[in-house]
Scaffold this motif. Structure first.
Motif, mmCIF file in Angstrom:
data_model
loop_
_atom_site.group_PDB
_atom_site.id
_atom_site.type_symbol
_atom_site.label_atom_id
_atom_site.label_comp_id
_atom_site.label_asym_id
_atom_site.label_seq_id
_atom_site.Cartn_x
_atom_site.Cartn_y
_atom_site.Cartn_z
ATOM 1 N N HIS A 1 41.169 -4.130 10.601
ATOM 2 C CA HIS A 1 41.881 -3.843 11.841
ATOM 3 C C HIS A 1 41.650 -4.991 12.819
ATOM 4 C CE1 HIS A 1 42.368 0.707 11.162
ATOM 5 N NE2 HIS A 1 41.809 0.207 10.071
ATOM 6 N N LEU A 2 42.734 -5.464 13.429
ATOM 7 C CA LEU A 2 42.642 -6.526 14.432
ATOM 8 C C LEU A 2 43.129 -5.992 15.766
ATOM 9 C CD1 LEU A 2 42.134 -9.585 15.068
ATOM 10 C CD2 LEU A 2 44.598 -9.888 14.729
ATOM 11 N N LEU A 3 42.254 -6.036 16.763
ATOM 12 C CA LEU A 3 42.600 -5.562 18.100
ATOM 13 C C LEU A 3 42.903 -6.746 19.005
ATOM 14 C CD1 LEU A 3 41.182 -3.096 16.839
ATOM 15 C CD2 LEU A 3 40.075 -2.684 19.047
ATOM 16 N N LEU A 4 44.018 -6.667 19.716
ATOM 17 C CA LEU A 4 44.291 -7.582 20.820
ATOM 18 C C LEU A 4 44.015 -6.818 22.101
ATOM 19 C CD1 LEU A 4 45.335 -10.151 22.227
ATOM 20 C CD2 LEU A 4 47.660 -9.207 21.997
ATOM 21 N N ILE A 5 42.968 -7.199 22.798
ATOM 22 C CA ILE A 5 42.572 -6.524 24.036
ATOM 23 C C ILE A 5 43.087 -7.360 25.194
ATOM 24 C CG2 ILE A 5 40.647 -5.544 25.330
ATOM 25 C CD1 ILE A 5 39.012 -5.617 22.718
ATOM 26 N N ARG B 1 54.882 -11.136 21.727
ATOM 27 C CA ARG B 1 55.816 -11.752 20.783
ATOM 28 C C ARG B 1 55.052 -12.536 19.724
ATOM 29 N NH1 ARG B 1 57.868 -16.336 19.410
ATOM 30 N NH2 ARG B 1 56.684 -17.506 20.965
ATOM 31 N N ARG B 2 54.060 -13.306 20.152
ATOM 32 C CA ARG B 2 53.279 -14.102 19.214
ATOM 33 C C ARG B 2 52.393 -13.223 18.338
ATOM 34 N NH1 ARG B 2 51.344 -18.526 23.765
ATOM 35 N NH2 ARG B 2 53.361 -19.576 24.024
ATOM 36 N N PHE B 3 51.812 -12.189 18.928
ATOM 37 C CA PHE B 3 50.942 -11.278 18.177
ATOM 38 C C PHE B 3 51.746 -10.539 17.109
ATOM 39 C CE2 PHE B 3 48.056 -7.419 18.071
ATOM 40 C CZ PHE B 3 46.960 -8.088 17.546
ATOM 41 N N LEU B 4 52.946 -10.118 17.469
ATOM 42 C CA LEU B 4 53.812 -9.428 16.515
ATOM 43 C C LEU B 4 54.222 -10.358 15.376
ATOM 44 C CD1 LEU B 4 55.469 -6.954 15.680
ATOM 45 C CD2 LEU B 4 57.274 -7.731 17.228
ATOM 46 N N GLU B 5 54.516 -11.607 15.712
ATOM 47 C CA GLU B 5 54.887 -12.568 14.673
ATOM 48 C C GLU B 5 53.728 -12.808 13.715
ATOM 49 O OE1 GLU B 5 56.852 -17.062 14.375
ATOM 50 O OE2 GLU B 5 57.057 -15.871 16.215
ATOM 51 N N ALA B 6 52.511 -12.852 14.272
ATOM 52 C CA ALA B 6 51.328 -13.015 13.419
ATOM 53 C C ALA B 6 51.117 -11.773 12.557
ATOM 54 C CB ALA B 6 50.093 -13.280 14.282
ATOM 55 N N ALA B 7 51.411 -10.600 13.102
ATOM 56 C CA ALA B 7 51.229 -9.346 12.351
ATOM 57 C C ALA B 7 52.085 -9.327 11.094
ATOM 58 C CB ALA B 7 51.577 -8.158 13.241
ATOM 59 N N VAL C 1 34.440 -11.178 17.179
ATOM 60 C CA VAL C 1 35.165 -11.142 18.449
ATOM 61 C C VAL C 1 35.465 -12.565 18.878
ATOM 62 C CG1 VAL C 1 35.076 -10.447 20.878
ATOM 63 C CG2 VAL C 1 34.060 -8.980 19.122
ATOM 64 N N LEU C 2 36.682 -12.771 19.420
ATOM 65 C CA LEU C 2 37.077 -14.105 19.864
ATOM 66 C C LEU C 2 37.834 -14.030 21.186
ATOM 67 C CD1 LEU C 2 37.422 -17.178 19.237
ATOM 68 C CD2 LEU C 2 39.602 -16.567 18.151
ATOM 69 N N PRO C 3 37.178 -14.397 22.309
ATOM 70 C CA PRO C 3 37.922 -14.517 23.578
ATOM 71 C C PRO C 3 38.911 -15.677 23.472
ATOM 72 C CG PRO C 3 35.555 -14.333 23.965
ATOM 73 C CD PRO C 3 35.732 -14.581 22.495
ATOM 74 N N LEU C 4 40.067 -15.535 24.122
ATOM 75 C CA LEU C 4 41.122 -16.536 24.002
ATOM 76 C C LEU C 4 41.553 -17.065 25.362
ATOM 77 C CD1 LEU C 4 43.439 -14.620 21.504
ATOM 78 C CD2 LEU C 4 41.971 -16.561 20.925
ATOM 79 N N ASP C 5 41.874 -18.353 25.399
ATOM 80 C CA ASP C 5 42.540 -18.897 26.579
ATOM 81 C C ASP C 5 44.005 -18.478 26.558
ATOM 82 O OD1 ASP C 5 40.225 -20.171 27.464
ATOM 83 O OD2 ASP C 5 40.618 -21.915 26.192
ATOM 84 N N GLU C 6 44.578 -18.481 25.367
ATOM 85 C CA GLU C 6 45.947 -18.031 25.191
ATOM 86 C C GLU C 6 46.111 -17.479 23.780
ATOM 87 O OE1 GLU C 6 49.012 -21.152 24.031
ATOM 88 O OE2 GLU C 6 47.678 -22.309 25.343
ATOM 89 N N VAL D 1 45.515 -16.691 15.977
ATOM 90 C CA VAL D 1 45.386 -15.360 15.378
ATOM 91 C C VAL D 1 45.292 -15.476 13.863
ATOM 92 C CG1 VAL D 1 46.514 -13.128 15.020
ATOM 93 C CG2 VAL D 1 46.581 -14.209 17.277
ATOM 94 N N GLN D 2 46.147 -16.298 13.288
ATOM 95 C CA GLN D 2 46.161 -16.480 11.841
ATOM 96 C C GLN D 2 44.839 -17.065 11.351
ATOM 97 O OE1 GLN D 2 49.417 -18.918 10.509
ATOM 98 N NE2 GLN D 2 49.141 -18.418 8.356
ATOM 99 N N ASP D 3 44.344 -18.088 12.023
ATOM 100 C CA ASP D 3 43.070 -18.705 11.621
ATOM 101 C C ASP D 3 41.916 -17.716 11.734
ATOM 102 O OD1 ASP D 3 44.379 -21.052 11.126
ATOM 103 O OD2 ASP D 3 43.784 -22.037 12.996
ATOM 104 N N PHE D 4 41.892 -16.940 12.826
ATOM 105 C CA PHE D 4 40.825 -15.968 13.044
ATOM 106 C C PHE D 4 40.811 -14.932 11.920
ATOM 107 C CE2 PHE D 4 39.328 -12.051 15.366
ATOM 108 C CZ PHE D 4 38.018 -12.461 15.540
ATOM 109 N N CYS D 5 41.981 -14.459 11.552
ATOM 110 C CA CYS D 5 42.082 -13.464 10.485
ATOM 111 C C CYS D 5 41.689 -14.057 9.135
ATOM 112 C CB CYS D 5 43.505 -12.905 10.404
ATOM 113 S SG CYS D 5 43.988 -11.876 11.809
#
Length: 309
Positions: A172-176, A189-195, A243-248, A254-258
């Motif tokens: 499970h990947l959470l975008l908080i 939009r970017r998160f959905l594309e990565a999904a 966990v990975l805090p993001l600047d953007e 997202v792909q690399d983290f997963c």
């Protein structure tokens, strides 16, 4: 009425904690009226109910949406069909179809009166068998759908948490993030594309940091609002997380983290298999008595929650 194929591999600690957080800090009744997920189709999809009486039509209908609902009935004039039509009008963004074909009921393992929900996120389906026509209502159908309508990106709340718990997908990947942020539409939009790249492998979940009930989720992952947006990934069977805090939010990050997390898990699994003696159980062995107990407790909690709401 009875539900079929509710089984899945449920996390024994992380998700139990998150689910309890929602039950104690959330508002189930309010969430049931919310959007329930982060990506929806158009309202026109459910204005007319498609009649689906052959395999080609059913497959095309299912493949055309993230979540699709089909009512398998013997006839189209029963009270359960009237309630099904009313449920369709209450959820206009979800496409509804009807089938009276005995062959289709047999092919999709449906009874004479069955509501079947098909979802793309984990390539799975859920059934609601209508045993007592007098007991079924459009509202109960809507609750069943809202509870199980996992999408490519599912918004986290007390209702969708149950569907997430019962999915067979173990990652499970959470975008908080704060949904009020002006950057939220582009992030989504970017998160959905990565999904879409990890469909069937990882469930992508949106957690709105602006909701008070989700503040404890931040605490659980040791995050502060100043560190948001952030990604949190975990593996439900053993609670391993990162966990990975993001600047953007970018598709590449997202792909690399997963990928890094999945590769790390695969490497550990390979190392474990190499060390394991032939006489020992393989990596897919059954859970320990403690894990069985925890899962049973969590399942009972979910069942009680569905009865109450």
């Amino acid at each position: 009425m009875a539900k079929r194929r509710e089984a899945g591999i449920m996390g024994t600690s992380i998700f139990m904690c998150l689910f309890i957080i929602l039950l104690t800090g959330g508002s189930p009744a309010g969430c049931a009226d919310d959007e329930g997920s982060a990506s929806h189709g158009t309202a026109e999809n459910a204005k007319l109910l498609a009649l689906l009486n052959n395999t080609a039509d059913v497959k095309a209908f299912i493949s055309g949406a993230e979540v699709a609902v089909i009512g398998f009935f013997q006839e189209l004039d029963g009270p359960e069909v009237s309630e099904f039509r009313r449920a369709a009008s209450l959820i206009p963004e979800v496409p509804f179809g009807l089938s009276t074909s005995p062959a289709m009921r047999s092919q999709y393992n449906a009874t004479a009166s069955t509501l079947a929900l098909f979802r793309r996120a984990d390539d799975d389906r859920r059934y609601l068998d209508i045993i007592d026509e007098e007991e079924i209502s459009a509202e109960k159908m809507v609750h069943f759908i809202r509870m199980n309508e996992l999408r490519l990106v599912t918004e986290y709340n007390p209702v969708t948490a149950i569907g997430l718990l019962h999915s067979s997908v173990q990652f499970h990947l959470l975008l908080i993030t704060d949904k009020r942020s002006p950057e939220h539409p582009e992030r989504m939009r970017r998160f959905l594309e990565a999904a879409e790249l990890f469909q069937g492998k990882i469930l992508f979940v949106l957690v709105d940091s602006n909701m008070k009930s989700n503040e404890r989720v931040l605490s659980f992952f040791k995050l502060k609002k100043s560190q948001l947006p952030a990604l949190a990934i975990f593996h439900t069977p053993d609670d391993e997380q990162d966990v990975l805090p993001l600047d953007e939010v970018s598709i590449e990050r997202v792909q690399d983290f997963c990928n890094i997390f999945l590769q790390r898990k695969q490497k550990k699994r390979n190392q474990t298999n190499q060390r394991r003696k032939p006489s020992m159980r393989n990596s897919d062995s059954s859970l320990s008595p403690q894990d069985d107990c925890a899962q049973s407790h969590l399942f009972l909690m979910c069942e009680e929650f569905t009865k109450l709401h």
